[in-house]
Design a protein around this motif. Structure first.
Motif, mmCIF file in Angstrom:
data_model
loop_
_atom_site.group_PDB
_atom_site.id
_atom_site.type_symbol
_atom_site.label_atom_id
_atom_site.label_comp_id
_atom_site.label_asym_id
_atom_site.label_seq_id
_atom_site.Cartn_x
_atom_site.Cartn_y
_atom_site.Cartn_z
ATOM 1 N N LYS A 1 0.829 -1.204 0.000
ATOM 2 C CA LYS A 1 0.000 0.000 0.000
ATOM 3 C C LYS A 1 0.864 1.254 0.000
ATOM 4 N N ILE B 1 0.842 4.081 -3.004
ATOM 5 C CA ILE B 1 0.556 5.505 -2.805
ATOM 6 C C ILE B 1 1.719 6.358 -3.300
ATOM 7 N N LYS C 1 -11.974 9.720 -3.815
ATOM 8 C CA LYS C 1 -11.175 8.488 -3.825
ATOM 9 C C LYS C 1 -10.447 8.339 -5.153
ATOM 10 N N PHE D 1 -7.650 10.817 -5.211
ATOM 11 C CA PHE D 1 -6.546 10.405 -4.340
ATOM 12 C C PHE D 1 -5.634 9.422 -5.051
ATOM 13 N N TRP D 2 -6.200 8.369 -5.610
ATOM 14 C CA TRP D 2 -5.382 7.316 -6.209
ATOM 15 C C TRP D 2 -4.842 7.684 -7.579
ATOM 16 N N SER E 1 -6.398 7.704 3.283
ATOM 17 C CA SER E 1 -6.976 6.577 2.549
ATOM 18 C C SER E 1 -7.963 5.818 3.437
#
Length: 258
Positions: free
Chosen positions: A170, A174, A218, A221-222, A245
């Motif tokens: 993870k 990110i 979301k 963000f990604w 997250s």
């Protein structure tokens, strides 16, 4: 409040007053250059009780307000705006503050052992202090005392390996985004959505708007988050991104939970 609830006026329950204040601001009747305030006028209380009585009750608060705003609340209505205390549920705990999961304790405002839904800044602070200073030192040790018989867990267990692998993946995912938006800018978008649509007043329509908005956050963000620095050093932005997250997932869970 006097017009809406003449029998109670400003003595209505604070959740009612808070929703009314926000409704007026949302309708465009807020004061101040931000529109995010309503007036709380102590004129009638001072006329009825006298300034000395009001000063004895609220003097410290009034002094802080005047220091911040440079306005005398004894003479000029005080500008106020409600804060969110109503989206937090309570975790069940026993009299030793342990949850239904053995070994997991919940202290402060997150549990409802004493205060229940009574979410005020002062009571939240009081509960955190009481739990931390006076309750846990005499309760958590009762649980720990029994743990002396439990053999130490090995970090070679497959559960440890799987968890470490998932966290590393993870973090790298990110970091690899390398977008153009800071963590704080995306966090603010999430905060505004939760404030506007999932706060002290909620409807089916507002929750749907929030869900749609969080899905966009979301996605942003990604696709666009940027983490400066390295993953193998102290990296505050990375820490904030990992929390954000989780916040996004929790927000979506709140919206979809009956």
């Amino acid at each position: 409040m006097e017009r809406r609830y003449p029998a109670f006026g400003n003595l209505v329950p604070r959740d009612v007053a808070s929703r009314a204040a926000k409704e007026r601001c949302d309708a465009g009747f807020g004061v101040n250059n931000t529109g995010l305030a309503v007036y709380l006028d102590f004129k009638y209380a001072i006329d009825r009780l006298g300034e000395d009585v009001v000063r004895a009750r609220y003097g410290n608060l009034f002094d802080m307000y005047e220091e911040i705003t440079d306005e005398n609340p004894y003479k000029t209505p005080m500008m106020i705006f409600p804060a969110i205390h109503y989206t937090m549920g309570g975790i069940w705990v026993d009299y030793e503050l342990m949850t239904s999961i053995p070994g997991l304790f919940a202290i402060g405002e997150c549990n409802f052992s004493d205060h229940g839904a009574n979410r005020l800044g002062a009571s939240a602070l009081m509960q955190g202090l009481a739990d931390g200073y006076f309750v846990l030192p005499y309760t958590i040790q009762n649980y720990l005392a029994d743990q002396i018989q439990v053999p130490r867990f090995s970090t070679d267990l497959p559960e440890f390996v799987e968890t470490e692998k998932a966290v590393v993946e993870k973090i790298n995912k990110i970091k690899a985004v390398n977008g153009k938006h800071s963590v704080d800018s995306i966090h603010k978008k999430l905060g505004h959505i939760m404030w506007d649509f999932v706060g002290m007043a909620r409807t089916k329509e507002s929750l749907q708007k929030a869900l749609d908005g969080i899905k966009e956050v979301k996605k942003d963000f990604w696709a666009n988050v940027r983490i400066p620095g390295d993953v193998n050093e102290l990296n505050i932005e990375l820490e904030k991104a990992l929390r954000l997250s989780d916040f996004i997932e929790v927000g979506m869970l709140m919206l979809q939970t009956p």
